[in-house]
Design a protein around this motif. Structure first.
Motif, short mmCIF file in Angstrom:
data_model
loop_
_atom_site.label_atom_id
_atom_site.label_comp_id
_atom_site.label_asym_id
_atom_site.label_seq_id
_atom_site.Cartn_x
_atom_site.Cartn_y
_atom_site.Cartn_z
N GLY A 30 0.82 -1.07 -0.07
CA GLY A 30 -0.20 0.16 -0.12
C GLY A 30 0.91 1.38 -0.07
O GLY A 30 0.15 2.31 -0.20
N SER A 31 2.17 1.20 0.15
CA SER A 31 2.86 2.50 0.45
C SER A 31 4.34 2.29 0.07
O SER A 31 4.89 1.12 0.33
CB SER A 31 2.62 3.37 1.64
N GLY A 32 4.98 3.15 -0.53
CA GLY A 32 6.35 2.93 -0.87
C GLY A 32 6.71 3.39 -2.19
O GLY A 32 6.14 4.45 -2.91
N HIS A 33 7.76 3.02 -2.95
CA HIS A 33 8.14 3.62 -4.18
C HIS A 33 8.63 2.46 -4.95
O HIS A 33 9.38 1.67 -4.54
CB HIS A 33 9.14 4.73 -4.15
N ILE A 34 8.46 2.50 -6.44
CA ILE A 34 9.10 1.61 -7.45
C ILE A 34 9.84 2.52 -8.27
O ILE A 34 9.40 3.38 -9.09
CB ILE A 34 7.91 1.15 -8.19
N ASP A 35 11.02 2.12 -8.53
CA ASP A 35 12.01 2.81 -9.32
C ASP A 35 12.34 1.74 -10.44
O ASP A 35 12.91 0.52 -10.25
CB ASP A 35 13.35 3.19 -8.56
N ILE A 36 12.28 2.37 -11.78
CA ILE A 36 12.81 1.66 -12.96
C ILE A 36 14.04 2.25 -13.77
O ILE A 36 13.72 3.46 -14.15
CB ILE A 36 11.53 1.39 -13.97
N ASN A 37 15.09 1.58 -13.73
CA ASN A 37 16.15 2.09 -14.10
C ASN A 37 16.36 1.24 -15.57
O ASN A 37 16.83 0.09 -15.38
CB ASN A 37 17.26 1.99 -13.14
N ILE A 38 16.73 1.93 -16.66
CA ILE A 38 17.02 1.39 -17.86
C ILE A 38 18.41 1.82 -18.35
O ILE A 38 18.57 3.16 -18.53
CB ILE A 38 15.64 1.69 -18.83
N ASP A 39 19.31 0.95 -18.64
CA ASP A 39 20.82 1.28 -18.78
C ASP A 39 21.10 0.64 -20.42
O ASP A 39 20.55 -0.39 -20.56
CB ASP A 39 21.65 0.77 -17.87
N ASN A 40 21.59 1.40 -21.04
CA ASN A 40 22.11 1.05 -22.33
C ASN A 40 23.45 0.54 -22.48
O ASN A 40 24.65 1.34 -22.03
CB ASN A 40 21.95 2.01 -23.42
N HIS A 41 23.76 -0.76 -22.88
CA HIS A 41 25.29 -1.17 -22.75
C HIS A 41 25.57 -1.55 -24.24
O HIS A 41 24.49 -1.68 -25.16
CB HIS A 41 25.47 -2.52 -21.95
N PRO A 42 26.79 -1.73 -24.80
CA PRO A 42 27.08 -1.98 -26.15
C PRO A 42 26.33 -3.30 -26.78
O PRO A 42 25.90 -2.97 -27.89
CB PRO A 42 28.72 -2.18 -25.99
N THR A 43 25.96 -4.28 -25.96
CA THR A 43 25.42 -5.47 -26.59
C THR A 43 24.19 -5.93 -25.91
O THR A 43 23.71 -6.78 -26.43
CB THR A 43 26.34 -6.69 -26.53
N PHE A 44 23.88 -5.15 -24.84
CA PHE A 44 22.54 -5.49 -24.27
C PHE A 44 22.24 -4.46 -23.38
O PHE A 44 22.51 -3.45 -23.28
CB PHE A 44 22.91 -6.62 -23.13
N VAL A 45 20.84 -4.52 -23.01
CA VAL A 45 20.05 -3.69 -22.20
C VAL A 45 19.71 -4.35 -20.78
O VAL A 45 19.05 -5.21 -21.06
CB VAL A 45 18.65 -2.98 -23.12
N THR A 46 19.82 -3.60 -19.75
CA THR A 46 19.55 -3.71 -18.45
C THR A 46 18.24 -3.12 -18.02
O THR A 46 18.22 -1.69 -18.20
CB THR A 46 20.53 -3.81 -17.50
N ILE A 47 17.30 -3.70 -17.47
CA ILE A 47 16.18 -3.28 -16.87
C ILE A 47 16.12 -3.39 -15.48
O ILE A 47 15.61 -4.71 -15.09
CB ILE A 47 14.78 -3.31 -17.73
N ASP A 48 16.17 -2.42 -14.39
CA ASP A 48 15.96 -2.97 -13.03
C ASP A 48 14.72 -2.30 -12.47
O ASP A 48 14.44 -1.09 -12.62
CB ASP A 48 17.21 -2.33 -12.41
N ILE A 49 13.86 -3.20 -12.03
CA ILE A 49 12.88 -2.71 -11.29
C ILE A 49 12.99 -2.83 -9.95
O ILE A 49 13.08 -4.17 -9.31
CB ILE A 49 11.67 -3.66 -11.87
N SER A 50 12.94 -1.98 -9.04
CA SER A 50 13.26 -1.72 -7.73
C SER A 50 12.00 -1.34 -6.80
O SER A 50 11.28 -0.57 -7.30
CB SER A 50 14.54 -0.88 -7.30
N ASP A 51 11.81 -2.21 -5.80
CA ASP A 51 10.64 -1.74 -4.71
C ASP A 51 11.30 -1.53 -3.34
O ASP A 51 12.38 -1.72 -3.12
CB ASP A 51 9.72 -2.75 -4.88
N SER A 52 10.43 -0.98 -2.58
CA SER A 52 10.80 -0.80 -1.11
C SER A 52 9.98 -1.59 -0.21
O SER A 52 9.45 -1.35 0.92
CB SER A 52 10.57 0.83 -0.68
N GLY A 53 9.81 -2.61 -0.75
CA GLY A 53 8.72 -3.78 -0.12
C GLY A 53 9.48 -4.44 1.00
O GLY A 53 10.61 -4.24 1.60
N LYS A 54 9.14 -5.63 1.51
CA LYS A 54 9.44 -6.65 2.62
C LYS A 54 10.62 -7.34 2.02
O LYS A 54 11.28 -7.98 2.97
CB LYS A 54 8.19 -7.39 3.03
N GLY A 55 11.17 -7.48 1.13
CA GLY A 55 12.11 -8.15 0.41
C GLY A 55 12.16 -9.72 0.33
O GLY A 55 11.24 -10.26 0.52
#
Length: 380
Positions: free
Chosen positions: A296-321
Motif C-alpha cells: 500500500g505505500s512505498g516507491h517503485i524505481d525502474i532504471n534502464i541502462d544501455n550497454h554495447p550489446t545488451f540492455v538492462t532493466i532494473d525494477i526496484s521496490d521498497s517492499g518486504k524483501g
C-alpha cells in the motif's frame, strides 16, 4: 509430480550410497586378504632363496627353484645392509634402463608399504628384501573409486533425464493451460463485442461503452498473451522505453496513491527486439509483485541502462524483501508467499524472457524490509 521427483532423487541417492559403502567394505576385506597372501608368498620366496644359498651340491632344489622362478607378479628389490640395491624382480625393465633413479624411487615406495625380510648372506651379514603391491592388488584398491565415478555418472544421467522429463511435462501443462484459457475467453469476448456494438447505437451509452471497450480490449490483450505461450513469438523492433512507460502508466492508475513510480534512463529512445504483448506481461507481473510486496505505500524505481550489446532493466521496490535462499525458488512453479495465486507469474515471466527473448531475468539484490530489485537483461 515435484514431490515424486524429489522422492526419486532421494531413492537414487540412497541406492548409490548403499552400493558405495558395500563395495568399499567388500574391497577393503578383499585387499587385506590379498595383502596377507602376498606377504606369505614373499616369505616363501625368501625361504626358498635361503635354501638355494645354503644347500650342498647333492641337494634336491627343484621345489626351491620353482618357487623362486614362479614369482612373476610381486615386485621385489634386494639390498645390502647399507641400502645399496643388489637385484630386482618384476619391475619395468624399460623404465629401469631409461631412468637411473627409478629403482631408488621404487625402493623408497616399498619401504613405506611393507616391512622387509632379512636374508642371511654369510658371516653374520644380512641382505634385505623389500616388496611392493602387485598390479592386481593396486587395481582392486582403485576399484571403489572407479565404481564411484561410474555410479555418480549414472545417477547424474538419471537425474538429468528425470529433470528433462519433469520440465517437458511442466511445459506441456503450461502450454495446454494457456491455450485452453485463450480458447475459453474467445467465445465470451466475441459476445461482448457484439453487445458493445448494440450499445453504441444509443448515444446515451457513450461513456459506459467507452469504459466497457477498454475492459474488452484488456481481455483481448490477455487472450493474445495466453495464445502466444507455447509457440515461437514474432519479435519486433520496439522502443523499450515507450513500452515500459506505457505499462508503468497503466499500473500507476490502478495502484494505491501512496505508491510513487519513477522511470530513469539516459536515453530518449532505445530500440530492442521484443514481443510487445509478452514483454508487457513480464513488466506488468514484476510491477504487480512489487506492489504486493509494499502493501500500500512505498516507491517503485525502474532504471534502464544501455550497454554495447545488451540492455538492462532494473525494477526496484521498497517492499518486504526476499531471503537470499529464495532468490532462485521465486521462479519455481507453485512457489508463492501470497495467500492467493498459483505461483506461476514469475515462472512464466522468466520463461518469456529467457526462452523467447534469449535474455535473462533474475533477482539482482534484496534486503529484508528494505526492498528487492529484479533485473531484466535483453540482448540487442
Amino acid at each position: 509430480m515435484f514431490r515424486q521427483y524429489i522422492g526419486w532423487k532421494f531413492v537414487l541417492a540412497s541406492i548409490a550410497v548403499l552400493i558405495i559403502v558395500t563395495t568399499i567394505w567388500f574391497v577393503s576385506n578383499l585387499t587385506r586378504k590379498i595383502q596377507d597372501e602376498e606377504r606369505k608368498k614373499v616369505a616363501t620366496w625368501v625361504e626358498a632363496n635361503r635354501e638355494l644359498l645354503k644347500s650342498g651340491p647333492d641337494a634336491n632344489l627343484n621345489l626351491a627353484v620353482e618357487i623362486v622362478t614362479n614369482n612373476t607378479t610381486i615386485p621385489l628389490i634386494l639390498t645390502d645392509k647399507q641400502g645399496r640395491i643388489l637385484d630386482s624382480r618384476n619391475l619395468d625393465s624399460l623404465r629401469i634402463a631409461q631412468n637411473p633413479g627409478y629403482l631408488q624411487e621404487q625402493l623408497q615406495a616399498f619401504k613405506k608399504q611393507h616391512p622387509p625380510f632379512a636374508v642371511e648372506a654369510g658371516h653374520q651379514q644380512y641382505n634385505y628384501v623389500y616388496y611392493g603391491d602387485s598390479l592386481i592388488l593396486r587395481q582392486i584398491r582403485y576399484y571403489p573409486y572407479i565404481q564411484l565415478g561410474v555410479v555418480t555418472l549414472f545417477i547424474a544421467l538419471v537425474l538429468f533425464a528425470l529433470s528433462s522429463t519433469n520440465r517437458a511435462t511442466q511445459n506441456q501443462v503450461w502450454v495446454g493451460l494457456a491455450k485452453e484459457t485463450a480458447h475459453q475467453l474467445g467465445t465470451p469476448l466475441s459476445s461482448m463485442e457484439a453487445w458493445l456494438e448494440i450499445l453504441r447505437e444509443n448515444e446515451a451509452n457513450t461513456m459506459m461503452v467507452t469504459e466497457l471497450a477498454k475492459d474488452v480490449d484488456r481481455l483481448k490483450l490477455i487472450t493474445d498473451r495466453f495464445s502466444k505461450i507455447g509457440s515461437v513469438p514474432k519479435l519486433e523492433e520496439r522502443d523499450v522505453l515507450e513500452q515500459i512507460e506505457n505499462m508503468t502508466a497503466y499500473i500507476r492508475k490502478r495502484a494505491p496513491q501512496k505508491v510513487r513510480f519513477s522511470v530513469h534512463s539516459a536515453e530518449k529512445e532505445l530500440p530492442v527486439m521484443i514481443s510487445p504483448p509478452l514483454f508487457d506481461w513480464v513488466v506488468e507481473n514484476l510491477l504487480k509483485n512489487a506492489l504486493d510486496a509494499m502493501e500500500g505505500s512505498g516507491h517503485i524505481d525502474i532504471n534502464i541502462d544501455n550497454h554495447p550489446t545488451f540492455v538492462t532493466i532494473d525494477i526496484s521496490d521498497s517492499g518486504k524483501g526476499i531471503p537470499k535462499m529464495h532468490f532462485e525458488k521465486v521462479f519455481k512453479p507453485g512457489f508463492s508467499t501470497k495467500k492467493r495465486g498459483w505461483g506461476l507469474g514469475l515462472s512464466l515471466a522468466k520463461r518469456i524472457i529467457e526462452e523467447y527473448h534469449k535474455g535473462r531475468l533474475f533477482v539482482k539484490s534484496s534486503e529484508i524490509n528494505k526492498g528487492t530489485t529484479f533485473r531484466i537483461l535483453l540482448r540487442k
